[in-house]
Write a protein that holds these residues in place. Structure first.
Motif, mmCIF file in Angstrom:
data_model
loop_
_atom_site.group_PDB
_atom_site.id
_atom_site.type_symbol
_atom_site.label_atom_id
_atom_site.label_comp_id
_atom_site.label_asym_id
_atom_site.label_seq_id
_atom_site.Cartn_x
_atom_site.Cartn_y
_atom_site.Cartn_z
ATOM 1 N N TYR A 359 0.866 -1.179 0.000
ATOM 2 C CA TYR A 359 0.000 0.000 0.000
ATOM 3 C C TYR A 359 0.897 1.222 0.000
ATOM 4 O O TYR A 359 2.034 1.158 0.494
ATOM 5 C CB TYR A 359 -0.876 0.023 1.256
ATOM 6 N N PRO A 384 -3.118 -16.727 9.346
ATOM 7 C CA PRO A 384 -3.275 -15.761 10.438
ATOM 8 C C PRO A 384 -3.777 -14.414 9.912
ATOM 9 O O PRO A 384 -3.480 -14.067 8.760
ATOM 10 C CB PRO A 384 -1.846 -15.604 10.983
ATOM 11 N N SER A 385 -4.499 -13.674 10.720
ATOM 12 C CA SER A 385 -5.018 -12.396 10.241
ATOM 13 C C SER A 385 -3.859 -11.421 10.050
ATOM 14 O O SER A 385 -2.838 -11.502 10.723
ATOM 15 C CB SER A 385 -6.066 -11.852 11.199
ATOM 16 N N GLY A 388 -2.542 -10.968 4.580
ATOM 17 C CA GLY A 388 -2.660 -10.368 3.256
ATOM 18 C C GLY A 388 -3.746 -10.989 2.397
ATOM 19 O O GLY A 388 -3.805 -10.733 1.193
ATOM 20 N N THR A 391 -6.237 -8.356 1.040
ATOM 21 C CA THR A 391 -5.530 -7.538 0.065
ATOM 22 C C THR A 391 -5.491 -8.227 -1.296
ATOM 23 O O THR A 391 -5.662 -7.593 -2.340
ATOM 24 C CB THR A 391 -4.099 -7.257 0.565
HETATM 25 N N1 LIG Z 1 -5.523 0.362 3.293
HETATM 26 C C1 LIG Z 1 -4.416 -0.094 3.863
HETATM 27 N N2 LIG Z 1 -3.339 0.699 3.958
HETATM 28 C C2 LIG Z 1 -2.200 0.267 4.518
HETATM 29 N N3 LIG Z 1 -2.024 -0.975 4.988
HETATM 30 C C3 LIG Z 1 -3.051 -1.831 4.933
HETATM 31 C C4 LIG Z 1 -4.308 -1.445 4.362
HETATM 32 N N4 LIG Z 1 -5.150 -2.501 4.440
HETATM 33 C C5 LIG Z 1 -4.456 -3.501 5.027
HETATM 34 N N5 LIG Z 1 -3.199 -3.118 5.330
HETATM 35 C C6 LIG Z 1 -2.137 -3.952 5.909
HETATM 36 O O1 LIG Z 1 -1.892 -5.014 5.026
HETATM 37 C C7 LIG Z 1 -1.648 -6.217 5.742
HETATM 38 C C8 LIG Z 1 -2.571 -7.315 5.233
HETATM 39 O O2 LIG Z 1 -3.901 -7.016 5.588
HETATM 40 P P1 LIG Z 1 -5.119 -7.905 5.107
HETATM 41 O O3 LIG Z 1 -4.994 -8.121 3.648
HETATM 42 O O4 LIG Z 1 -6.367 -7.241 5.578
HETATM 43 O O5 LIG Z 1 -4.880 -9.259 5.884
HETATM 44 P P2 LIG Z 1 -5.878 -10.460 6.149
HETATM 45 O O6 LIG Z 1 -7.093 -10.273 5.309
HETATM 46 O O7 LIG Z 1 -5.091 -11.677 5.797
HETATM 47 O O8 LIG Z 1 -6.207 -10.442 7.607
HETATM 48 C C9 LIG Z 1 -1.838 -5.890 7.204
HETATM 49 O O9 LIG Z 1 -0.559 -5.734 7.751
HETATM 50 C C10 LIG Z 1 -2.573 -4.593 7.205
HETATM 51 O O10 LIG Z 1 -2.185 -3.807 8.296
#
Ligand SMILES: Nc1ncnc2c1ncn2[C@@H]1O[C@H](COP(=O)(O)OP(=O)(O)O)[C@@H](O)[C@H]1O
Ligand SMILES: [Mg+2]
Length: 595
Positions: A359, A384-385, A388, A391
């Motif tokens: 990001y 684990p949460s 990614g 994403t």
């Molecule tokens: N909009 C964003 N901007 C910056 N970092 C983000 C954003 N969304 C998620 N992240 C970061 O990206 C990583 C992956 O998040 P995510 O894809 O939601 O993981 P998951 O769905 O596997 O729990 C995390 O470290 C999170 O903090």
């Protein structure tokens, strides 16, 4: 054409251009009217002559007092017409002003809908709303009315200056020496005003944000008994707003008294200097000339004050306009290529190829992802949460573009397709269900406005939602969402699934769609999902591993990389992260059973 079109691509974007567009239209009309009248010139001349003749006859026939009365009546009529035309002039100006405001607001909203998802992460909602509403309103101060006011007064000043120069060049120079420092000071005040006005607008946006945030999170605020804390936070910001407003008012209210005082000073200096010239025994200047000069000078003072006032007002408007056009003009990086391809049917595969992503505001989130998803497959993503997973799904919907590597659909880079086509291929159900403040019917048919009542009911049935919908007060016409009937988590989830079923996408994505549900609702939702998975490509992010037994392939995502992939049995055999996750959950289950 006057109407704004949503798909109108490149409009040159500055407030001035909006005004010019309107002014051009009016000018055009006026020129045409003049041209038309010019053609009729002969007729006018004739009418003029006739009027002249009848006036002469009239004055010969009537007494002097009668003529006086008639003249007064005529004057009254003339002033009435003048007032009337002023009224209409104002109406026309205001109408143009409102129209400019409307166009700007439309463009602002249109620009918002083209922004990438990232934009909404990096701007606070209250901030955006404040710019769309409050700043746009401020632009009013700098539209046509001010422009014409400025023009009129500049014209007046020019006329008076010419008068003064004709009377006495020497004294005109003298005046100039005093006027220049005044202009410089006024323009300094005005630019300070612009800066301060910008700060006021920013503070206003800040307090709008606090109000919006508190209301959105009111459950948390109340349950943590944080009402007083939030209030204190608001009072503090609101006080800052007040201070900045006063700070600005100080500058804006300075303009008029300053110009007032300085103009008196100019007059005094000129009277002193001119007086000396008149009193000079050599008769350097006649008293008559001096009076004439003084009259012109005094007459020019009012328009000069007006110019200063309008100029500072325009500066205030400019500050707001900058904030509005910052958003409208901010370049959108995620756009369709000029020769973007269409895709209606997903026929082969989705391939992540050495894909990495970060990001704009984060470290690398996904690293060197290589993954192939065949058409018709059901693939589960676990881990684990924060690993990614979500994403990856956002990348598939092209909310973002990969930082390096690529994602290919049917062997073509996603970036080469039309964005709307990609999004039409996919349907996504997430953990957090968003309902619109509208009827059940409209919520289900969102994105499929053409759907028939039968289609909607069928989708609801498939989503195990039909029965509870019928039990709602107005059935399918019940208003749900923000101000409507509140639904339980499981019910909302099933509405969202009905929405996805009705959209009938070729690729279905579930992002922890059932994690927040209790056992019974989860069972109902899960059943709906299984039904939906048939004949489709399905990607399921699952928190509970019990829900992904039907998936042919399981991908374990951990800390941004694919740690393992394979079938359930293969991964258990590999005895790695998946096995660990599985046994933790299995242990949880057995513990629950024991309770
Ligand atoms: N909009 C964003 N901007 C910056 N970092 C983000 C954003 N969304 C998620 N992240 C970061 O990206 C990583 C992956 O998040 P995510 O894809 O939601 O993981 P998951 O769905 O596997 O729990 C995390 O470290 C999170 O903090
Ligand atoms: Mg997630």
């Amino acid at each position: 054409d006057q109407e704004w079109k949503a798909d109108e691509e490149s409009r040159s974007k500055s407030t001035l251009s909006y005004i010019f567009k309107e002014a051009e239209w009016i000018l055009d009309r006026s020129v045409q009217a003049v041209k038309h009248n010019w053609k009729e010139k002969d007729r006018f001349d004739k009418i003029k002559d006739e009027i002249g003749v009848s006036l002469k006859e009239f004055s010969e026939r009537n007494s002097k007092s009668m003529i006086l009365k008639l003249l007064l009546v005529f004057a009254a009529i003339l002033f009435f017409v003048r007032s009337l035309s002023m009224y209409f002039q104002q109406i026309i100006f205001k109408q143009i002003e409102e129209k400019v405001i409307m166009f700007i607001r439309n463009d602002f909203y249109g620009a918002l809908l083209k922004k990438p998802l990232e934009f909404f992460h990096s701007h606070k909602l209250g901030e955006i709303i404040s710019r769309a509403v409050n700043d746009v309103k401020m632009i009013r101060g700098m539209t046509l009315n001010s422009a014409t006011n400025l023009l009129r007064n500049l014209l007046l000043v020019t006329v008076y200056v010419i008068m003064m120069v004709t009377v006495s060049v020497r004294m005109s120079f003298m005046t100039l020496f005093v006027v220049i420092p005044i202009s410089v000071t006024v323009s300094l005040i005005s630019s300070a005003l612009k800066r301060r006005s910008r700060k006021v607008q920013q503070k206003f946006a800040d307090i709008t944000s606090i109000i919006q945030e508190t209301i959105m999170n009111i459950r948390i605020v109340l349950s943590f008994a944080m009402g007083n804390y939030e209030k204190a936070r608001f009072l503090k910001e609101n006080r800052k707003f007040y201070k900045k407003s006063v700070h600005m008012v100080r500058a804006s209210q300075l303009v008029t008294p300053f110009t007032e005082f300085m103009s008196i000073m100019i007059t005094l200096v000129i009277i002193w200097y001119g007086g000396l010239l008149v009193l000079n025994p050599n008769n350097a200047m006649s008293a008559g000339k001096f009076s004439l000069f003084l009259v012109a000078l005094l007459a020019s003072l009012h328009p000069i004050k007006e110019i200063a006032r309008v100029y500072s007002q325009i500066n205030k408007g400019l500050a707001a306009a900058e904030r509005v056009f910052e958003i409208i003009d901010e370049p959108v990086l995620l756009v369709d290529k000029g020769d973007a391809k269409s895709i209606d049917v997903f026929s082969d595969s989705i391939v992540f190829e050495n894909m990495s992503f970060k990001y704009p505001s984060s470290d690398i989130v996904l690293r060197d992802i290589n993954l192939t998803i065949k058409k018709g497959e059901a693939v589960a993503f676990v881990g684990p949460s924060g690993g990614g997973k979500s994403t990856m799904m956002d990348l598939l919907l092209r909310f973002y573009d990969p930082t390096s590597g690529s994602i290919k659909i049917d062997n073509v880079d996603m970036r080469d397709y039309k964005m709307d086509d990609i999004r039409n291929l996919m349907g996504m159900v997430t953990q957090e269900v968003i309902l619109f403040d509208d009827t059940v019917t409209h919520n289900i048919s969102y994105g499929r406005q053409d759907a028939s009542k039968e289609d909607i009911v069928q989708a609801a049935e498939a989503a195990n939602a039909h029965e509870f919908i019928l039990e709602l007060e107005d059935g399918y016409d019940t208003i749900i969402g923000e101000r409507g009937v509140k639904l339980s988590g499981g019910q909302k989830q099933r509405i969202a699934i009905a929405r996805a079923i009705l959209k009938n996408p070729q690729i279905l994505i579930f992002d922890e769609a059932t994690s927040s549900l209790d056992g019974e609702s989860e069972y109902q939702v899960q059943e709906a999902i299984y039904r939906l998975m048939k004949d489709r490509t399905t990607l399921i992010i699952a928190h509970r591993l019990s829900t992904i037994r039907n998936c042919s392939k399981i991908v374990v995502i951990d800390k941004g990389i694919i740690a393992e992939q394979g079938s359930h049995e293969e991964l258990i055999e590999q005895d790695n992260l998946y096995k660990k996750l599985y046994s933790i959950q299995f242990r949880d289950f057995s513990e629950n059973d024991n309770n």
